[in-house]
Design a protein around this motif. Structure first.
Motif, PDB file in Angstrom:
ATOM      1  N   HIS A   1      12.589  -3.638  -8.541  1.00 37.01           N
ATOM      2  CA  HIS A   1      11.424  -4.309  -7.959  1.00 37.01           C
ATOM      3  C   HIS A   1      10.358  -3.255  -7.668  1.00 37.01           C
ATOM      4  O   HIS A   1      10.614  -2.283  -6.958  1.00 37.01           O
ATOM      5  CB  HIS A   1      11.785  -5.033  -6.668  1.00 37.01           C
ATOM      6  CG  HIS A   1      12.555  -6.296  -6.862  1.00 37.01           C
ATOM      7  ND1 HIS A   1      12.840  -6.839  -8.084  1.00 37.01           N
ATOM      8  CD2 HIS A   1      13.087  -7.133  -5.959  1.00 37.01           C
ATOM      9  CE1 HIS A   1      13.511  -7.958  -7.931  1.00 37.01           C
ATOM     10  NE2 HIS A   1      13.689  -8.159  -6.639  1.00 37.01           N
ATOM     11  N   VAL A   2       9.178  -3.455  -8.237  1.00 38.50           N
ATOM     12  CA  VAL A   2       8.028  -2.598  -7.987  1.00 38.50           C
ATOM     13  C   VAL A   2       7.209  -3.279  -6.899  1.00 38.50           C
ATOM     14  O   VAL A   2       6.681  -4.372  -7.100  1.00 38.50           O
ATOM     15  CB  VAL A   2       7.187  -2.401  -9.271  1.00 38.50           C
ATOM     16  CG1 VAL A   2       5.947  -1.560  -8.971  1.00 38.50           C
ATOM     17  CG2 VAL A   2       8.033  -1.758 -10.372  1.00 38.50           C
ATOM     18  N   ILE A   3       7.146  -2.644  -5.731  1.00 39.64           N
ATOM     19  CA  ILE A   3       6.439  -3.205  -4.574  1.00 39.64           C
ATOM     20  C   ILE A   3       5.041  -2.604  -4.490  1.00 39.64           C
ATOM     21  O   ILE A   3       4.890  -1.379  -4.417  1.00 39.64           O
ATOM     22  CB  ILE A   3       7.212  -2.930  -3.270  1.00 39.64           C
ATOM     23  CG1 ILE A   3       8.589  -3.594  -3.318  1.00 39.64           C
ATOM     24  CG2 ILE A   3       6.411  -3.394  -2.054  1.00 39.64           C
ATOM     25  CD1 ILE A   3       9.474  -3.259  -2.130  1.00 39.64           C
TER      26      ILE A   3
ATOM     27  N   LEU B   1       3.284  -2.500   4.450  1.00 37.45           N
ATOM     28  CA  LEU B   1       4.547  -1.954   3.951  1.00 37.45           C
ATOM     29  C   LEU B   1       5.552  -1.805   5.086  1.00 37.45           C
ATOM     30  O   LEU B   1       6.705  -2.228   4.969  1.00 37.45           O
ATOM     31  CB  LEU B   1       4.316  -0.603   3.268  1.00 37.45           C
ATOM     32  CG  LEU B   1       5.572   0.127   2.810  1.00 37.45           C
ATOM     33  CD1 LEU B   1       6.389  -0.711   1.822  1.00 37.45           C
ATOM     34  CD2 LEU B   1       5.200   1.481   2.202  1.00 37.45           C
ATOM     35  N   LYS B   2       5.132  -1.243   6.194  1.00 39.06           N
ATOM     36  CA  LYS B   2       6.040  -1.075   7.338  1.00 39.06           C
ATOM     37  C   LYS B   2       6.532  -2.430   7.823  1.00 39.06           C
ATOM     38  O   LYS B   2       7.724  -2.610   8.109  1.00 39.06           O
ATOM     39  CB  LYS B   2       5.319  -0.327   8.463  1.00 39.06           C
ATOM     40  CG  LYS B   2       6.152  -0.104   9.725  1.00 39.06           C
ATOM     41  CD  LYS B   2       7.320   0.820   9.482  1.00 39.06           C
ATOM     42  CE  LYS B   2       7.935   1.371  10.749  1.00 39.06           C
ATOM     43  NZ  LYS B   2       8.793   0.432  11.472  1.00 39.06           N
ATOM     44  N   ASN B   3       5.643  -3.406   7.889  1.00 38.74           N
ATOM     45  CA  ASN B   3       6.018  -4.745   8.323  1.00 38.74           C
ATOM     46  C   ASN B   3       7.046  -5.357   7.375  1.00 38.74           C
ATOM     47  O   ASN B   3       8.062  -5.920   7.812  1.00 38.74           O
ATOM     48  CB  ASN B   3       4.768  -5.624   8.409  1.00 38.74           C
ATOM     49  CG  ASN B   3       5.036  -6.983   9.014  1.00 38.74           C
ATOM     50  OD1 ASN B   3       5.611  -7.103  10.093  1.00 38.74           O
ATOM     51  ND2 ASN B   3       4.610  -8.014   8.307  1.00 38.74           N
TER      52      ASN B   3
ATOM     53  N   ARG C   1       1.249  12.769   1.965  1.00 37.99           N
ATOM     54  CA  ARG C   1       1.478  12.691   3.420  1.00 37.99           C
ATOM     55  C   ARG C   1       2.059  11.332   3.793  1.00 37.99           C
ATOM     56  O   ARG C   1       2.941  11.229   4.648  1.00 37.99           O
ATOM     57  CB  ARG C   1       0.181  12.977   4.172  1.00 37.99           C
ATOM     58  CG  ARG C   1      -0.291  14.418   3.972  1.00 37.99           C
ATOM     59  CD  ARG C   1      -1.674  14.639   4.498  1.00 37.99           C
ATOM     60  NE  ARG C   1      -2.640  13.899   3.704  1.00 37.99           N
ATOM     61  CZ  ARG C   1      -3.868  14.327   3.415  1.00 37.99           C
ATOM     62  NH1 ARG C   1      -4.287  15.481   3.867  1.00 37.99           N
ATOM     63  NH2 ARG C   1      -4.686  13.594   2.703  1.00 37.99           N
ATOM     64  N   ALA C   2       1.604  10.281   3.122  1.00 35.14           N
ATOM     65  CA  ALA C   2       2.173   8.953   3.353  1.00 35.14           C
ATOM     66  C   ALA C   2       3.623   8.902   2.899  1.00 35.14           C
ATOM     67  O   ALA C   2       4.474   8.290   3.562  1.00 35.14           O
ATOM     68  CB  ALA C   2       1.348   7.894   2.627  1.00 35.14           C
ATOM     69  N   VAL C   3       3.912   9.540   1.787  1.00 36.60           N
ATOM     70  CA  VAL C   3       5.294   9.598   1.276  1.00 36.60           C
ATOM     71  C   VAL C   3       6.206  10.272   2.295  1.00 36.60           C
ATOM     72  O   VAL C   3       7.291   9.768   2.598  1.00 36.60           O
ATOM     73  CB  VAL C   3       5.343  10.332  -0.086  1.00 36.60           C
ATOM     74  CG1 VAL C   3       6.764  10.731  -0.463  1.00 36.60           C
ATOM     75  CG2 VAL C   3       4.719   9.466  -1.175  1.00 36.60           C
ATOM     76  N   GLN C   4       5.768  11.403   2.822  1.00 35.61           N
ATOM     77  CA  GLN C   4       6.597  12.104   3.804  1.00 35.61           C
ATOM     78  C   GLN C   4       6.772  11.290   5.071  1.00 35.61           C
ATOM     79  O   GLN C   4       7.811  11.354   5.717  1.00 35.61           O
ATOM     80  CB  GLN C   4       6.014  13.487   4.112  1.00 35.61           C
ATOM     81  CG  GLN C   4       6.130  14.454   2.949  1.00 35.61           C
ATOM     82  CD  GLN C   4       7.537  14.539   2.376  1.00 35.61           C
ATOM     83  OE1 GLN C   4       8.527  14.704   3.093  1.00 35.61           O
ATOM     84  NE2 GLN C   4       7.651  14.386   1.060  1.00 35.61           N
ATOM     85  N   GLY C   5       5.782  10.490   5.419  1.00 31.92           N
ATOM     86  CA  GLY C   5       5.885   9.644   6.603  1.00 31.92           C
ATOM     87  C   GLY C   5       6.838   8.472   6.431  1.00 31.92           C
ATOM     88  O   GLY C   5       7.503   8.059   7.389  1.00 31.92           O
ATOM     89  N   ILE C   6       6.920   7.922   5.224  1.00 31.02           N
ATOM     90  CA  ILE C   6       7.756   6.737   5.010  1.00 31.02           C
ATOM     91  C   ILE C   6       9.227   7.099   4.771  1.00 31.02           C
ATOM     92  O   ILE C   6      10.112   6.268   5.012  1.00 31.02           O
ATOM     93  CB  ILE C   6       7.197   5.859   3.855  1.00 31.02           C
ATOM     94  CG1 ILE C   6       7.687   4.397   3.969  1.00 31.02           C
ATOM     95  CG2 ILE C   6       7.558   6.421   2.495  1.00 31.02           C
ATOM     96  CD1 ILE C   6       7.092   3.614   5.067  1.00 31.02           C
TER      97      ILE C   6
END
Length: 191
Positions: A5-7, A93-95, A122-127
């Motif tokens: 699945h590609v989100i 995404l977080k939701n 930076r978003a990648v490292q955060g998620i």
């Protein structure tokens, strides 16, 4: 064949995430290792978490959650196409991740990120800590795309270069390995 699945993590009107996801999805289909499906969080349109019970219990009361659960449950692996907003990942995404729990466990996830000069890193490292807390396995191999707007042609499609294509193939190869390796933990097979 395992299901990927590609989100699409951006829901913003005019988002470049849509052409990035279209390009990546086409490339994943050409790769041939997965049955590829697209999950667009803009179309999913989940409200802010509105379930009264903790997701690990899987006692969902709302149909939108039941549908989202079935969608995520059906996947063997994920790729998240995500922008970087203010050095972080998107709220939708977080939701979407927070709505579920068991459906994510023991599934590998690749990250295609885009943004300015950092390419969304930076978003990648955060998620990643959030993904691992859900027992997902984020790959080391990812695809950061710097200044993605520059890659749009006149038709609004991404014109990937050879380096992007090679990196996408490397990530898909690794995703396929991890999908097979994690299948016994999910109680499934990928043959």
């Amino acid at each position: 064949m395992p299901k990927l699945h590609v989100i699409i993590a951006s829901t913003r009107p005019g988002r470049i995430g849509l052409p990035v996801a279209r390009w990546f999805t086409d490339w994943a289909v050409k790769h041939g290792g997965f049955e590829v499906n697209v999950v667009d969080l803009a179309e999913l349109n989940l409200p802010l978490m509105d379930e009264p019970n903790h997701p690990r219990l899987r006692r969902y009361e709302h149909q939108h959650t039941k549908d989202w659960s079935a969608t995520a449950d059906a996947a063997d692996a994920f790729v998240i196409v995500m922008p970087e907003y203010n050095h972080g990942y998107t709220a939708p995404l977080k939701n979407a991740l927070d709505y579920l729990n068991n459906e994510w466990a023991y599934k590998p996830v690749g990250l295609v990120s885009y943004g300015g000069v950092s390419g969304g890193l930076r978003a990648v490292q955060g998620i990643k800590p959030i993904l691992t807390s859900l027992k997902m396995v984020p790959l080391l191999e990812g695809l950061p795309i710097s200044f993605a707007m520059r890659l749009l042609n006149d038709e609004g499609e991404i014109q990937a270069d050879e380096a992007m294509e090679n990196t996408a193939t490397l990530m898909l190869d690794e995703l396929l390995r991890w999908t097979g390796a994690l299948a016994p933990l999910r109680g499934t097979t990928t043959a």
